[in-house]
Each structure stands twice: as structure tokens, then as C-alpha cells.
Scaffold this motif. Structure first.
Motif, PDB file in Angstrom:
ATOM      1  N   PHE A   1       1.465  -1.236  -0.080  1.00  0.00           N
ATOM      2  CA  PHE A   1      -0.067   0.480   0.249  1.00  0.00           C
ATOM      3  C   PHE A   1       0.941   0.949   0.099  1.00  0.00           C
ATOM      4  CE2 PHE A   1      -2.874  -3.601   1.882  1.00  0.00           C
ATOM      5  CZ  PHE A   1      -3.993  -3.310   0.970  1.00  0.00           C
ATOM      6  N   GLY A   2       1.945   1.123  -0.895  1.00  0.00           N
ATOM      7  CA  GLY A   2       3.089   2.418  -0.575  1.00  0.00           C
ATOM      8  C   GLY A   2       2.383   3.453  -2.187  1.00  0.00           C
ATOM      9  N   VAL A   3       2.934   4.708  -1.380  1.00  0.00           N
ATOM     10  CA  VAL A   3       2.354   5.109  -2.976  1.00  0.00           C
ATOM     11  C   VAL A   3       3.615   5.291  -3.806  1.00  0.00           C
ATOM     12  CG1 VAL A   3       1.995   8.138  -3.344  1.00  0.00           C
ATOM     13  CG2 VAL A   3       1.321   7.416  -1.156  1.00  0.00           C
ATOM     14  N   GLU A   4       2.843   4.632  -5.108  1.00  0.00           N
ATOM     15  CA  GLU A   4       3.247   4.363  -5.833  1.00  0.00           C
ATOM     16  C   GLU A   4       3.594   5.795  -7.684  1.00  0.00           C
ATOM     17  OE1 GLU A   4       3.333   0.056  -7.262  1.00  0.00           O
ATOM     18  OE2 GLU A   4       4.219  -0.382  -5.153  1.00  0.00           O
ATOM     19  N   ARG A   5       2.126   6.334  -6.916  1.00  0.00           N
ATOM     20  CA  ARG A   5       1.487   6.926  -8.336  1.00  0.00           C
ATOM     21  C   ARG A   5       1.207   8.233  -7.852  1.00  0.00           C
ATOM     22  NH1 ARG A   5      -2.212   4.627 -12.866  1.00  0.00           N
ATOM     23  NH2 ARG A   5      -0.202   3.563 -12.971  1.00  0.00           N
ATOM     24  N   VAL A   6       1.561   9.194  -7.974  1.00  0.00           N
ATOM     25  CA  VAL A   6       0.467   9.931  -7.773  1.00  0.00           C
ATOM     26  C   VAL A   6      -0.031  11.352  -9.115  1.00  0.00           C
ATOM     27  CG1 VAL A   6       0.286  13.093  -6.551  1.00  0.00           C
ATOM     28  CG2 VAL A   6       1.680  10.708  -5.332  1.00  0.00           C
ATOM     29  N   THR A   7      -1.043  11.402  -9.100  1.00  0.00           N
ATOM     30  CA  THR A   7      -1.771  11.922 -10.454  1.00  0.00           C
ATOM     31  C   THR A   7      -2.116  13.742 -10.022  1.00  0.00           C
ATOM     32  OG1 THR A   7      -2.761   9.833 -11.254  1.00  0.00           O
ATOM     33  CG2 THR A   7      -3.745  11.737 -12.493  1.00  0.00           C
ATOM     34  N   ILE A   8      -1.531  14.301 -11.026  1.00  0.00           N
ATOM     35  CA  ILE A   8      -1.558  15.681 -10.170  1.00  0.00           C
ATOM     36  C   ILE A   8      -2.634  16.876 -11.663  1.00  0.00           C
ATOM     37  CG2 ILE A   8      -0.850  18.286  -9.657  1.00  0.00           C
ATOM     38  CD1 ILE A   8       1.365  16.580  -8.649  1.00  0.00           C
ATOM     39  N   SER A   9      -3.562  17.238 -11.636  1.00  0.00           N
ATOM     40  CA  SER A   9      -3.899  17.672 -12.619  1.00  0.00           C
ATOM     41  C   SER A   9      -4.529  19.634 -12.302  1.00  0.00           C
ATOM     42  CB  SER A   9      -6.488  17.167 -12.730  1.00  0.00           C
ATOM     43  OG  SER A   9      -6.513  17.146 -11.449  1.00  0.00           O
ATOM     44  N   GLY A  10      -4.885  20.661 -12.959  1.00  0.00           N
ATOM     45  CA  GLY A  10      -4.687  21.843 -12.809  1.00  0.00           C
ATOM     46  C   GLY A  10      -3.340  22.633 -12.632  1.00  0.00           C
ATOM     47  N   ILE A  11      -2.542  21.953 -12.855  1.00  0.00           N
ATOM     48  CA  ILE A  11      -1.219  22.855 -12.925  1.00  0.00           C
ATOM     49  C   ILE A  11      -0.917  23.550 -14.158  1.00  0.00           C
ATOM     50  CG2 ILE A  11       1.374  22.181 -13.327  1.00  0.00           C
ATOM     51  CD1 ILE A  11       1.169  19.376 -11.545  1.00  0.00           C
ATOM     52  N   SER A  12      -0.523  24.901 -13.903  1.00  0.00           N
ATOM     53  CA  SER A  12      -0.678  25.897 -14.958  1.00  0.00           C
ATOM     54  C   SER A  12       0.768  26.581 -14.394  1.00  0.00           C
ATOM     55  CB  SER A  12      -1.662  27.178 -14.454  1.00  0.00           C
ATOM     56  OG  SER A  12      -1.553  28.234 -15.679  1.00  0.00           O
ATOM     57  N   ARG A  13       1.210  27.044 -13.068  1.00  0.00           N
ATOM     58  CA  ARG A  13       2.658  27.513 -13.362  1.00  0.00           C
ATOM     59  C   ARG A  13       3.604  27.099 -12.451  1.00  0.00           C
ATOM     60  NH1 ARG A  13       3.696  32.295 -16.520  1.00  0.00           N
ATOM     61  NH2 ARG A  13       1.092  33.042 -17.000  1.00  0.00           N
ATOM     62  N   MET A  14       3.147  25.775 -11.350  1.00  0.00           N
ATOM     63  CA  MET A  14       3.621  25.194 -10.560  1.00  0.00           C
ATOM     64  C   MET A  14       4.177  23.971 -11.732  1.00  0.00           C
ATOM     65  SD  MET A  14       1.669  25.046  -7.105  1.00  0.00           S
ATOM     66  CE  MET A  14       2.622  24.837  -6.239  1.00  0.00           C
ATOM     67  N   TYR A  15       5.513  23.171 -11.544  1.00  0.00           N
ATOM     68  CA  TYR A  15       6.638  22.351 -11.145  1.00  0.00           C
ATOM     69  C   TYR A  15       5.550  21.088 -10.439  1.00  0.00           C
ATOM     70  CZ  TYR A  15       9.342  25.187 -14.209  1.00  0.00           C
ATOM     71  OH  TYR A  15       9.748  25.854 -15.089  1.00  0.00           O
ATOM     72  N   GLU A  16       5.627  19.684 -10.633  1.00  0.00           N
ATOM     73  CA  GLU A  16       5.355  18.333 -10.474  1.00  0.00           C
ATOM     74  C   GLU A  16       6.051  18.315  -9.048  1.00  0.00           C
ATOM     75  OE1 GLU A  16       4.461  15.502 -12.736  1.00  0.00           O
ATOM     76  OE2 GLU A  16       3.484  15.809 -13.583  1.00  0.00           O
ATOM     77  N   ARG A  17       6.862  18.893  -8.804  1.00  0.00           N
ATOM     78  CA  ARG A  17       7.576  18.511  -7.986  1.00  0.00           C
ATOM     79  C   ARG A  17       7.224  19.645  -7.099  1.00  0.00           C
ATOM     80  NH1 ARG A  17      11.469  20.809 -12.018  1.00  0.00           N
ATOM     81  NH2 ARG A  17      12.596  23.018 -11.048  1.00  0.00           N
ATOM     82  N   GLU A  18       7.264  20.886  -7.392  1.00  0.00           N
ATOM     83  CA  GLU A  18       6.851  22.022  -6.572  1.00  0.00           C
ATOM     84  C   GLU A  18       5.284  21.258  -5.564  1.00  0.00           C
ATOM     85  OE1 GLU A  18       8.727  26.040  -8.041  1.00  0.00           O
ATOM     86  OE2 GLU A  18       6.319  24.858  -8.921  1.00  0.00           O
ATOM     87  N   VAL A  19       4.358  20.731  -6.322  1.00  0.00           N
ATOM     88  CA  VAL A  19       3.352  20.124  -5.552  1.00  0.00           C
ATOM     89  C   VAL A  19       3.622  19.201  -5.169  1.00  0.00           C
ATOM     90  CG1 VAL A  19       1.296  19.601  -6.942  1.00  0.00           C
ATOM     91  CG2 VAL A  19       2.113  21.221  -7.569  1.00  0.00           C
ATOM     92  N   MET A  20       4.565  18.020  -5.336  1.00  0.00           N
ATOM     93  CA  MET A  20       4.284  17.469  -4.085  1.00  0.00           C
ATOM     94  C   MET A  20       5.079  17.034  -2.866  1.00  0.00           C
ATOM     95  SD  MET A  20       3.935  14.085  -5.810  1.00  0.00           S
ATOM     96  CE  MET A  20       5.505  12.639  -5.191  1.00  0.00           C
ATOM     97  N   GLN A  21       5.703  18.251  -3.139  1.00  0.00           N
ATOM     98  CA  GLN A  21       6.848  18.979  -1.680  1.00  0.00           C
ATOM     99  C   GLN A  21       6.172  19.468  -1.332  1.00  0.00           C
ATOM    100  OE1 GLN A  21      10.606  20.947  -3.182  1.00  0.00           O
ATOM    101  NE2 GLN A  21      10.949  21.588  -0.580  1.00  0.00           N
ATOM    102  N   ALA A  22       5.417  20.585  -1.963  1.00  0.00           N
ATOM    103  CA  ALA A  22       4.175  21.236  -1.010  1.00  0.00           C
ATOM    104  C   ALA A  22       3.299  20.155  -0.466  1.00  0.00           C
ATOM    105  CB  ALA A  22       3.215  21.845  -1.819  1.00  0.00           C
ATOM    106  N   ALA A  23       2.802  19.271  -0.980  1.00  0.00           N
ATOM    107  CA  ALA A  23       2.339  18.250   0.128  1.00  0.00           C
ATOM    108  C   ALA A  23       2.748  17.127   1.032  1.00  0.00           C
ATOM    109  CB  ALA A  23       1.356  17.700  -0.932  1.00  0.00           C
ATOM    110  N   GLY A  24       4.147  16.820   0.879  1.00  0.00           N
ATOM    111  CA  GLY A  24       5.038  16.411   1.830  1.00  0.00           C
ATOM    112  C   GLY A  24       4.652  14.643   1.308  1.00  0.00           C
ATOM    113  N   ILE A  25       3.843  14.705   0.620  1.00  0.00           N
ATOM    114  CA  ILE A  25       4.276  13.236  -0.456  1.00  0.00           C
ATOM    115  C   ILE A  25       5.493  12.795  -0.975  1.00  0.00           C
ATOM    116  CG2 ILE A  25       3.032  11.922  -2.419  1.00  0.00           C
ATOM    117  CD1 ILE A  25       0.315  13.630  -1.312  1.00  0.00           C
ATOM    118  N   ASP A  26       5.860  11.578  -0.687  1.00  0.00           N
ATOM    119  CA  ASP A  26       7.347  11.380  -1.451  1.00  0.00           C
ATOM    120  C   ASP A  26       6.823  10.089  -1.234  1.00  0.00           C
ATOM    121  OD1 ASP A  26       7.595   9.980   1.266  1.00  0.00           O
ATOM    122  OD2 ASP A  26       9.026  12.029   1.748  1.00  0.00           O
TER     123      ASP A  26
END
Length: 314
Positions: A100-125
Motif C-alpha cells: 500500500f505504498g504511494v507509487e503514483r501521484v496524479t496531479i491535475s490543474g497545474i499551470s505555473r507550478m511544477y509537479e515536484r513543487e506540488v509534491m514537495q508542498a504536499a509532503g508526499i514521497d
């Protein structure tokens, strides 16, 4: 019986009143029932304490004590925190082992941010797990990012997280004390200027210039064909604007700035004023336009005047 209707006489060793007619068979049967109970109680009372303790209890207590002391020392030494940083929380580790580890993160609505910035802000790794991920906590972390206006977080078992976000629209750049920030249309700071993503946005400079952004954007519209040549706007003394246009400062009045720009557009159309060797155009007076020349142009003009005076004197 005595005269009062009471039994007289003493109790025999078996507890039967003499002459009371208590059946002997009944007394013998009662004693037979009590003897095993009495024998059992005497037997248990005579057992040594070590015989009454379950086998292995001492070993278990010693092992538990050692484990508790070791765990306390592990935590107190800071090694537990280092372990968490490197491997994740124990329950997340168990969940990952179970698949049950997090193996995939689907992000929608990104316009100016990068995916890595969203992941870092969310605290998911990779250390996170789906069962123990707090979606409300993740959402609060995302909402703390100024550029994100709204966000939602969902779990998809066994190993996927879905993030849907809406970003605030950057409207301009604001420079103050040498630092450049990205602002929304209402002047709210939403990001830092860290790369070229925002390079094409309008630039305003000065104290409270962000709050008066809409004034500046209206001036750009009022400049008509010159609007595309405006590089920045400086808010001066909290009262008026100076436009930076192709290396030329256009100093606008506190009131009537749109009319002043209309005069500049007319002068440029008739005389190509901005193509001359000038560094500033002052439009703060209604009845005149003051032009400041470049140093080279000013020196050349002074030299030409000297020659003219000499020629006239001759």
C-alpha cells in the motif's frame, strides 16, 4: 427439650446435638463433601510461589524491560528521528511492505507550478503510504501555497493519490528593495521570481506599486501603440507613475495621466520624439513637454550653440 422448647445438651465433635435425633448418615455425607474442598485449599496454600508463576513469565518481563530501555535510549539519542527521516514512519513501512505504498501521484490543474513543487508542498514521497496518508492535512499544506487557490486530495487504493488544484493567475511582477515577486490582479503576492516562467509579465516597481497594479495596466492601455514598448512602471512617492519605455523615462502627472499619454502618442506620431537622443520626457505640466537629452546629445547641442554664438559674433 427443656421447658422453653429448646434443645439441651452439648455439641458432639461432629457438630450434632446430642439426643437431637440428627441422622448419622446425613452427617457423614456432609463431611464427605467438605473434605475435598478442605484438602484442595490446604494443597494450594502449601504450593511454593515459584510453582504458582506461569512458566516463561520472568523471561518475558526481563525481555520487555530490556526492550523498553533500549527503545527509550534509541528515541532519546535522536537515532529514531534519523530513522524516520530516512525510512518513514513504522506504520508506513508496514503498509508499504503490504503493498500500500504511494507509487503514483496524479496531479491535475497545474499551470505555473511544477509537479515536484506540488509534491514537495504536499509532503508526499516514496516513504508515504496510502492507508496512513491524511488527505485533510495534505490539502491544508497545499492551500498554504500562495499560488494555489483551491485543492482536493483523494486516495485510490492500493497505491495512488489524486490531487486536483486550481492556481491563482499571475498578473504582474512587483519589484521592491531589489526583490521581485509575482502578484495576482489584486496585488497579492503569490510566488517568488525564481526562473523564466514569469518573465513576460508586466513589471511594477516601488512601495505599494502592487496595490495600484490596475492603475498601471490602464495606463498601458491608454498608451495605445506605445503600450507594447513599455517595460515597467515605477510608482513614485505613492502618487504618480513613471513609465520605463525603451530606455526613456515617461514622467506622468498625478492626475490626468491618460491625457498626458495621449499627448505623447501624438508627439511620437508627428515628430518621432522617442527616436531622438533623449532619456526622459516630462509630461507633468499641461502646457509644455520637457525633454531631457542624453549626455552625448546635450554635449553636442552645447557645442553647436557655442559655434553659433561665435559665428554671430564674427
Amino acid at each position: 427439650m427443656d421447658g422453653g422448647g429448646r434443645l439441651s445438651g452439648t455439641l458432639n465433635p461432629a457438630g450434632n446435638p446430642e439426643g437431637a435425633g440428627f441422622p448419622a448418615a446425613m452427617a457423614n455425607r456432609l463431611q464427605g463433601l467438605l473434605k475435598p474442598v478442605l484438602r484442595t485449599r490446604r494443597y494450594r496454600a502449601s504450593l511454593p510461589i515459584e510453582a504458582r508463576i506461569p512458566r516463561g513469565l520472568g523471561v518475558a518481563l526481563v525481555a520487555g524491560t530490556i526492550a523498553t530501555v533500549s527503545l527509550f535510549g534509541f528515541v532519546a539519542s535522536g537515532r529514531y528521528d534519523a530513522f524516520i527521516v530516512e525510512n518513514g514512519r513504522p506504520h508506513d513501512i508496514l503498509a508499504r511492505i503490504a503493498g500500500f505504498g504511494v507509487e503514483r501521484v496524479t496531479i491535475s490543474g497545474i499551470s505555473r507550478m511544477y509537479e515536484r513543487e506540488v509534491m514537495q508542498a504536499a509532503g508526499i514521497d516514496w516513504r508515504s503510504s496510502v492507508p496512513f496518508l491524511d488527505v485533510n492535512e495534505v490539502r491544508e499544506k497545499l492551500m498554504a501555497v500562495p499560488l494555489i487557490a483551491s485543492a482536493s486530495v483523494r486516495k485510490l487504493y492500493p497505491n495512488e493519490i489524486v490531487i486536483t488544484q486550481v492556481e491563482r493567475e499571475p498578473a504582474a511582477l512587483w519589484q521592491k528593495n531589489g526583490e521581485i515577486r509575482v502578484i495576482a490582479a489584486d496585488g497579492t503576492v503569490i510566488d517568488e521570481m525564481r526562473d523564466e516562467r514569469y518573465a513576460n509579465l508586466p513589471l511594477v516597481v516601488g512601495e505599494n506599486a502592487n496595490v495600484h497594479l490596475q492603475e498601471y495596466l490602464k495606463l498601458i492601455d491608454a498608451a495605445g501603440p506605445l503600450g507594447e514598448r513599455v517595460k515597467a512602471g515605477s510608482y513614485v512617492s505613492g502618487r504618480r507613475w513613471t513609465l520605463k519605455l525603451d530606455g526613456v523615462d515617461i514622467r506622468l502627472p498625478e492626475t490626468g495621466a491618460n491625457e498626458a499619454l495621449a499627448r505623447l502618442v501624438d508627439l511620437e506620431r508627428k515628430n518621432q520624439l522617442l527616436e531622438k537622443d533623449i532619456i526622459a520626457v516630462d509630461l507633468r505640466m499641461d502646457d509644455r513637454v520637457v525633454v531631457r537629452l542624453t549626455e552625448e546629445a546635450a554635449a553636442a547641442r552645447a557645442e553647436a550653440r557655442k559655434k553659433t554664438k561665435k559665428g554671430a559674433a564674427t
